[in-house]
Design an enzyme around this catalytic site. Structure first.
Site, PDB file in Angstrom:
ATOM      1  N   CYS A  83      40.180  49.601  45.582  1.00  0.00           N
ATOM      2  CA  CYS A  83      39.570  50.415  44.536  1.00  0.00           C
ATOM      3  C   CYS A  83      38.259  49.767  44.085  1.00  0.00           C
ATOM      4  O   CYS A  83      37.329  49.648  44.862  1.00  0.00           O
ATOM      5  CB  CYS A  83      40.572  50.605  43.393  1.00  0.00           C
ATOM      6  SG  CYS A  83      40.192  52.025  42.364  1.00  0.00           S
ATOM      7  N   HIS A 136      45.635  52.133  46.404  1.00  0.00           N
ATOM      8  CA  HIS A 136      46.213  50.918  45.825  1.00  0.00           C
ATOM      9  C   HIS A 136      47.512  50.517  46.522  1.00  0.00           C
ATOM     10  O   HIS A 136      48.590  50.861  46.036  1.00  0.00           O
ATOM     11  CB  HIS A 136      46.535  51.159  44.346  1.00  0.00           C
ATOM     12  CG  HIS A 136      45.346  51.239  43.456  1.00  0.00           C
ATOM     13  ND1 HIS A 136      44.717  50.128  42.955  1.00  0.00           N
ATOM     14  CD2 HIS A 136      44.672  52.301  42.966  1.00  0.00           C
ATOM     15  CE1 HIS A 136      43.700  50.496  42.182  1.00  0.00           C
ATOM     16  NE2 HIS A 136      43.648  51.814  42.174  1.00  0.00           N
ATOM     17  N   GLU A 189      48.797  47.719  46.316  1.00  0.00           N
ATOM     18  CA  GLU A 189      49.491  46.802  45.391  1.00  0.00           C
ATOM     19  C   GLU A 189      50.291  47.564  44.348  1.00  0.00           C
ATOM     20  O   GLU A 189      51.102  46.970  43.635  1.00  0.00           O
ATOM     21  CB  GLU A 189      48.474  45.851  44.737  1.00  0.00           C
ATOM     22  CG  GLU A 189      47.717  46.381  43.529  1.00  0.00           C
ATOM     23  CD  GLU A 189      46.576  47.343  43.860  1.00  0.00           C
ATOM     24  OE1 GLU A 189      46.516  47.853  44.999  1.00  0.00           O
ATOM     25  OE2 GLU A 189      45.753  47.610  42.953  1.00  0.00           O
TER      26      GLU A 189
END
Ligand code: ADP
Ligand code: MG
Lengths: 220, 80, 738, 80
Positions: free
Chosen positions: A87, A195, A197
Site C-alpha cells: 500500500c 495488504h 499482512e
C-alpha cells in the site's frame, strides 16, 4: 532471521506488518524510526508498511521516500536486501525509483476498501513460490491512490520479464494491465497495493497472506 | 523572493480528476467545456536575493521532491 | 476587536446571550465584563457547552453499574471488560458544520470524537457513524452525502482507525439539517486511565498539538443557533482538520502517558482553549493563569479573544507534574508537534489571562461551569397516536414488487457505496463490520481473545410517533444488535439530536425520549456512560424528527463464539424467536408502500426482550446457531432477505396459519424478535428448551436455493433482490454532481 | 479558448500540506525555503470565441463546483 518494519509519521499498518512477520518468523520485528540513518546490518528483510506517511501530502509516499532511513534502504536494496512495500509502502518504493511506475488517484476518484481477488501471475519468485497449487488469493485493499501507471514500454518489459506477480481479478482502481504487485529486476524488491499482512488470521481477512510471508522468509 | 512551481501531468498520462471535472461541468449545463486538466501549484517563500541561485535551487527541489518525473512535468516562475 | 470595545445590548445578543443571562454575568462579576470575558461566558454558556436546556433531564439517566468505571462528566465513558482492560467510548454530533462544509465538517467531527477518547488514555480501535440526510430528491442531498462520506473516510482512514459500521437514513425532515454523529471506541488499561481534573497549585500547564489559528471562532455558538437562509454567511467559522497531525498527536500522547508526567489532560474541543482550561480548573477546584503570548500561533496579531475562542483542531491541554516538563518536550518534539508551557494552576479559583503584559481577563471559574444556566424549559408531551389495525391496511397485489421496493428503498438499500470508502480493516482486528450487513461490528482487543461489539441505532419514525416508546426502542435495539453477535451488552453512549428546545413540543420530544431511554437502561441494567446533545436542529422553523442516536457497546468474552448474519448454510432451518402481532403502525412498510407515516409505533416489552435475547446469546455460546439477525425495519421478510443476502443463499418460508394479515405477518415490526438459521438436528432441543424459558419459537422455513420464496405468495430470485439492494445508492450517486 | 483557474486556500485556513512540503524541503537541505503553500490549477478547454462570456461562465463554474468557497478562493485567466 531478523526482520524490520520502517515507521514513518502516520504509518498505520506498521503494527499489522510486525504481527505478520512475528507470526511467520517467530521473532519480533524491529521497528525502525524514519529519522534513523541506517538499517542495522543484521536485518534480513525489511517491510515498508501501509498508511499515510506524512499525511500523503504532496504525493503519496513522496516525502517518505526522501527520508534519511530510505536513503540507506535504497543502498541496501540495490545490494540485494529483500524489501517489500504494501500500500503506502509500495507508493514509497515507486517514488524512490526502486520499482518502476507511479501510483495515481484511483480511477473512480474514491477511496476503496474491499476484499480483492488477485491472480498470481508468477509463482517463480521469492515472494510467491509457496503458492504452488494456488491460482488466486484474496487480500484486503484499502487505498485512494492505487492506480498503477507506467509507460507502455515499461509495462511490456515487466510482463515479459515476469515481474508482475499479482494482477487484480476485477480492476478496482484503473491500474494499467490490472497490475497489483511488481518486483524489481533482481527480484529482491517487491511492492503491491493490497495488504497480505491483513490476511494472516482466519478471524480477520483470511489466511491467504501467510504463504506470501513464508515464501520470502524461506528464501533468505 | 517567491517561486511558483506549476506541476502538471505529462501528456499521455490519464487524468481521471480532470476528466471527472469536465464531466461534472457538462452535467451542470456548462456545455462549452470540452476538456479539463488538473494540476498543482506550489508557492515557495524563499530567503535570498539571487534570482539565478533561486532558479537553480527550485529546479533541484522539483527534481528531488516536488515533481514525480515519471508522470509529471514542471515549470518555475520566480517573483520578487 | 479590542477589549475597550463597549458592551452594548447588540454585542451581548451577537454572543447568543439573553438579557437575563447577561444580568447574571453582571451580578457575578459586580462589574461589566470586557469583550474577552464576554466571549468566554458566551461559549461556556452556549447550549453546546453548558447543556442548559437538557442538563436536568440528563441527570435522570442511569449512569452507574458494576462495570462502569467512569460515567458521564468526563471526556468519554469508561467500562470494565475484565483482566485490567477497559473500553472508553463516546458519540458526538457535528451536524451544523457538516451541513455548511460537508467534508471538513464530518472530518473534524471524527477528529474531535477521537480526541475525547484518547485524551483519557485509550488507543482508538473503532469508529462508527450515524448519518441522517434529507430526501434523495432534495437538491443538496447528493453532494452532502458525497462530502460527508469522503470527510469521514478521509480522516479515519488517514489516522488509521477502522470505521466499522454505522447507519444511514433519509427523510425530508432532515432536508435543511443533516445529522452527522460519530462514535469512537478505544481500549486502555484500567490503571492507565487519564482524567481532566487539574490539581495542585503552581503546576505547569502545557499546550500541545497544532498551532492556534482563527478557525471556527464562535463554532460552539454556531452549533447552538438555529439555521436560517443566511447561514451561508457564517461560513468562515468552519474548521479544517489535519488527520496527519491527529495521528502524530495520538502516538505522542500515548508515549507521554506511558510515563508518569501527566496530572490531567483534556482535548480542546468546542470552545477550544476556553472550555478546556475552564473545565480542567473547575473539576480540580483550582484556578488557572495563562500567558497567551506563549500560545503557539499560526497567524499574526491574534487577539486574546481569538485565541480563547479559536476552534483550531488537533490540540490538547495538560497539567504536568512539576519537574517532568522535559519529558513532554522530548516526546512532542520527536513527533514534530508544537509544545509550549502556557500557564500554571493557582489557588485563586479564577481564570486569569495575560497578554502582552496586561491582564485581559480575570473571572471566577465557578459561575462559568457549575453555575451555568440550567433551564427548566416548559414542555408538552406528544399526543398519543391511534394503534393501526393491520386489517385496515389493504393487502398488496404483488408481494414480489413490495419486496423489491423495500429492499431497495433508501433506508434499507445497501450502503456499500458508503462503507467501501472507509478502511474497515486497518489495525487488523476487525472481525465483523459493515461488510457483512450484520447487526453489530466486532473488533478484537489486540493480543487477547476478547472482542467488543458495537452498534448504533435509533428509529426516528418511532420517536416522532411516540417519543417515550421510541426512546425505549432505540436503546433496546442496540441491546438486541449486540446480542445478535453473541455479546453481553454493557453500556451505551448517546447523541440526542432535536429541534429548538424553546418550543414546548420539541422539549416534550426530548423529555419523552430521555424518559423512554432511561426506562430501557434500568430494565436492561445498561447504563449511559457518555453522550452529547445537539439542539436547534431546525431550518426556518421546521425541526428534524427527534433522533436520539444510541451507541451500544458489549463484550464477547471469547471471540471464537462470534456468530454473524453471514453464516447460514443450505439446509439450515429458519426459526423465529419472539411474539408476532403484525404491527404495521409507524412501520417502514406503511411509509414506503402506503405513503403513510401515521399510527402508534410498536411497543417494547422489556421482560420478553430480556428472555428472548438472553436465550439467543446462550444459543450462540453453545454454538447452536449458524446465523442470526434481528427483525427491525421491514419486519420478518426483510430480516430473512438480509440474512440470505449476507450468507449468499436463498430461503423458503412457510405460509403462516394464523389470522394476522399476510402483509402484516411479513412486514410488521413487532419488537423483540430474532431470525435464526440452525442445523436441522438442533431444532428440537432449541424449541424444547425455549418452552421452559417462556421464549416463543417457531419454525418458519428453510435456508437454501437461489430464490426467496413463500409458496403461493412470492418467489423472487436472490440475484434480483441483490441487484435491487445493491444498486440504489450507486445509481443515485451517479446523478448530477453537486 | 482556454481558461486557467487558480484555486488556493483562503488566508488563515490551515494548510497542513504546505507545511509538510516546506519541512521536507528543509530536511533535504534546502534551507532557503521559509514556507510553502499548495494550490491547484484547473485548465479548461472551451468552445466559443467570446471572452466576456467565457469569463462569466468560468466564474459560475468556480462558484458552483470548482472552488470550495468556504475555505478556498480562486482567480481566472482566459487565454486565446
Ligand atoms: N454510514 C455507515 N457507515 C458504515 N456502515 C454503515 C453505514 N450505514 C449503514 N452501514 C452498515 O449497513 C448495515 C445495515 O445497516 P442498518 O440497516 O442500520 O442495520 P440494522 O437495522 O441491523 O441496525 C450495517 O452493517 C451497518 O453497519
Ligand atoms: Mg439490526
Amino acid at each position: 532471521m531478523k526482520t524490520a518494519v520502517i515507521v514513518f509519521p502516520a504509518s498505520n499498518c506498521d503494527r499489522d506488518a510486525a504481527m505478520a512477520l512475528e507470526k511467520v518468523t517467530g521473532r519480533k520485528a524491529e521497528m525502525i524510526w524514519h529519522r534513523e540513518t541506517e538499517i542495522p546490518a543484521d536485518i534480513d528483510f525489511v517491510v515498508l508498511p501501509g498508511g499515510f506517511s506524512y499525511g500523503d501530502y504532496l504525493r503519496c509516499g513522496a516525502i517518505a521516500s526522501r527520508s534519511p532511513i530510505v536513503r540507506d534502504l535504497i543502498d541496501k536494496a540495490e545490494k540485494g536486501l529483500p524489501v517489500a512495500g504494501f500500500c503506502n509502502g509500495f507508493q514509497i518504493l515507486a517514488e524512490t525509483g526502486l520499482l518502476p511506475g507511479a501510483l495515481m488517484r484511483n480511477k473512480g476518484l474514491k477511496f476503496v476498501c474491499r476484499n480483492q481477488k488477485l491472480t498470481i501471475t508468477n509463482k517463480n519468485t521469492r515472494f510467491t513460490r509457496r503458492y504452488k497449487d494456488v491460482e488466486s488469493v484474496t487480500f484486503p485493499i484499502a487505498h485512494h491512490d492505487g492506480n498503477y501507471f507506467a509507460s507502455d514500454e515499461v509495462i511490456r518489459r515487466l510482463e515479459k520479464d515476469g515481474r508482475v506477480l499479482f494482477k487484480y481479478d476485477g480492476n478496482p482502481n484503473g491500474s494499467k494491465s490490472d497490475i497489483a504487485g511488481i518486483c524489481n529486476e533482481k527480484g529482491n524488491v517487491f511492492g503491491m497495493m493490497p495488504h497480505p499482512e491483513r490476511a494472516i488470521d482466519a478471524q480477520h481477512g483470511g489466511t491467504d497472506g501467510l504463504e506470501f510471508f513464508k515464501s520470502i522468509i524461506e528464501s533468505i | 523572493m517567491k517561486a511558483i512551481v506549476h506541476i502538471g501531468l505529462k501528456p499521455g498520462v490519464l487524468d481521471p480528476q480532470g476528466r471527472a471535472i469536465a464531466r461534472s461541468l457538462n452535467d451542470l449545463g456548462f456545455d462549452s467545456v470540452k476538456g479539463a486538466r488538473q494540476g498543482k501549484v506550489i508557492e515557495l517563500d524563499l530567503n535570498g536575493e539571487d534570482r539565478t541561485q533561486a532558479e537553480a535551487d527550485v529546479t533541484a527541489m522539483c527534481e528531488k521532491l516536488l515533481a514525480n518525473l515519471v508522470i509529471e512535468s514542471y515549470r518555475i516562475d520566480i517573483e520578487d | 476587536m479590542t477589549k475597550t470595545e463597549k458592551i452594548t445590548p447588540d454585542v451581548v445578543a451577537e454572543h447568543g446571550l439573553s438579557e437575563s443571562e447577561y444580568q447574571i454575568i453582571l451580578d457575578r462579576l459586580e462589574r461589566e465584563p470586557n469583550l474577552n470575558e464576554l466571549g468566554i461566558f458566551s461559549v461556556m454558556w452556549s447550549e453546546h457547552c453548558s447543556y442548559k436546556s437538557s442538563r436536568r433531564h440528563l441527570a435522570k439517566f442511569l449512569t452507574s453499574g458494576e462495570k462502569v468505571i467512569q460515567g458521564p462528566g468526563e471526556n468519554a465513558g469508561v467500562i470494565d471488560i475484565g483482566d485490567g482492560d477497559c473500553i472508553i467510548f463516546k458519540m458526538e454530533s457535528h451536524n451544523h458544520p457538516s451541513y455548511i462544509e460537508p467534508y471538513q465538517g464530518a472530518a473534524t467531527g471524527v477528529g474531535g470524537i477521537m480526541r475525547d477518547v484518547f485524551t483519557m488514555g485509550a488507543r482508538p480501535i473503532a469508529l462508527m457513524n450515524a448519518l441522517r440526510f434529507g430526501e434523495p430528491d432534495h437538491p443538496k442531498t447528493r453532494s452532502l452525502i458525497d462530502g460527508v462520506v469522503a470527510g469521514i473516510g478521509g480522516y479515519g482512514n488517514c489516522v488509521g482507525v477502522p470505521t466499522v459500521g454505522g447507519e444511514t437514513n433519509f427523510h425530508k425532515g432532515y432536508n435543511g439539517n443533516i445529522l452527522v454523529n460519530a462514535m469512537c471506541v478505544g481500549h486502555a488499561r484500567t490503571d492507565k486511565v487519564f482524567y481532566s481534573a487539574a490539581s495542585g497549585v503552581g503546576n505547569p500547564i502545557f499546550y500541545v498539538g497544532s498551532k492556534t489559528g482563527r478557525d471556527g471562532i464562535h463554532g460552539a455558538t454556531m452549533a447552538s443557533a438555529e439555521f436560517d437562509d443566511d447561514s451561508e454567511e457564517k461560513r468562515p467559522t468552519v474548521q479544517v482538520g489535519d488527520p496527519f497531525t491527529e495521528k502524530l498527536l495520538i502516538e505522542a500522547c500515548m508515549e507521554l502517558m506511558a510515563t508518569d508526567a501527566i496530572i490531567a489532560i483534556q482535548d480542546m474541543g468546542a470552545a477550544g482553549l476556553t472550555s478546556s482550561s475552564v473545565e480542567m480548573a473547575d473539576k480540580g477546584g483550582v484556578g488557572i493563569e495563562l500567558n497567551l503570548d506563549n500560545v503557539p500561533q499560526r497567524e499574526e496579531n491574534m487577539t486574546p479573544y481569538e485565541m480563547m475562542l479559536s476552534e483550531s483542531q488537533e490540540r490538547m491541554l495538560m497539567v504536568l507534574v512539576p519537574g517532568k516538563e522535559h519529558l513532554a518536550y522530548e516526546v512532542f518534539e520527536k513527533w514534530e508537534l508544537d509544545v509550549a508551557e502556557i500557564g500554571k494552576t493557582t489557588d485563586t479559583g479564577r481564570l486569569v489571562l495575560k497578554h502582552k503584559r496586561k491582564i485581559v481577563c480575570d473571572i471566577p471559574i465557578a459561575p462559568l461551569a457549575d453555575d451555568a444556566p440550567n433551564y427548566d424549559r416548559p414542555y408538552i408531551a406528544s399526543e398519543k397516536r391511534d394503534v393501526i389495525n393491520a386489517a385496515d391496511i389493504a393487502q398488496p397485489d404483488d408481494f414480489n414488487l413490495v419486496l423489491k421496493q423495500l429492499i431497495s428503498c433508501p433506508d434499507i438499500a445497501s450502503k456499500r457505496w458508503i462503507w467501501e470508502q472507509y478502511d474497515r480493516h486497518v489495525m487488523a482486528n476487525t472481525m465483523d463490520s459493515s461488510q457483512s450487513g450484520g447487526d453489530a461490528a466486532v473488533v478484537r482487543i489486540h493480543g487477547t481473545k476478547k472482542a467488543v461489539a458495537i452498534s448504533t441505532d435509533v428509529t426516528p419514525r418511532y420517536c416522532f410517533a411516540d417519543p417515550v416508546e421510541g426512546g425505549r426502542q432505540c436503546v433496546m435495539e442496540t441491546w438486541r444488535n449486540l446480542t445478535c453477535v453473541g455479546a453481553d451488552p454493557i453500556a451505551i453512549t448517546d447523541c440526542l439530536n432535536f429541534g429548538n428546545p424553546e418550543r414546548p413540543e420539541i422539549m416534550g420530544q426530548l423529555v419523552g425520549c430521555i424518559e423512554g431511554m432511561n426506562e430501557a437502561c434500568h430494565a436492561l441494567n445498561y447504563p449511559v456512560v457518555s453522550g452529547n446533545v445537539s439542539l436547534y436542529n431546525e431550518t426556518n422553523g421546521t425541526a428534524i424528527p427527534p433522533t436520539p442516536a444510541v451507541g451500544g457497546v458489549g463484550l464477547i468474552p471469547d471471540s471464537q463464539y462470534l456468530t454473524a448474519i453471514s453464516g447460514a448454510k443450505d439446509g439450515d432451518t429458519l426459526l423465529l424467536i419472539g411474539n408476532m402481532t403484525g404491527w404495521l403502525g409507524a412501520s417502514l412498510y406503511l411509509r414506503e408502500i402506503e405513503g403513510r407515516e401515521d399510527g402508534a409505533p410498536p411497543p417494547v416489552n422489556f421482560d420478553e426482550e430480556i428472555r428472548n435475547g438472553n436465550y439467543v446469546r446462550k444459543l450462540i455460546r453453545l454454538r447452536r446457531i449458524n446465523a442470526v439477525h434481528d427483525c427491525s425495519d421491514g419486519g420478518l421478510a426483510l430480516a430473512v432477505a438480509e440474512l440470505c443476502l449476507s450468507s449468499n443463499t436463498g430461503a423458503v418460508i412457510t405460509k403462516p396459519h394464523d389470522d394476522i394479515p399476510l402483509h402484516a405477518h411479513l412486514f410488521g415490526e413487532d419488537q423483540g424478535r430474532y431470525v435464526l438459521a440452525v442445523e436441522p438436528n438442533s431444532v428440537n432441543p432449541i424449541i424444547s428448551t425455549a418452552e421452559g424459558l417462556k421464549v416463543p419459537v417457531r419454525k418458519i422455513g428453510t435456508i437454501g436455493g437461489d430464490n426467496f420464496t413463500m409458496k403461493d405468495v412470492f418467489k423472487i430470485s436472490m440475484n434480483s433482490l441483490r441487484h435491487s439492494h445493491e444498486n440504489w445508492l450507486p445509481e443515485y450517486m451517479k446523478g448530477d454532481a453537486k
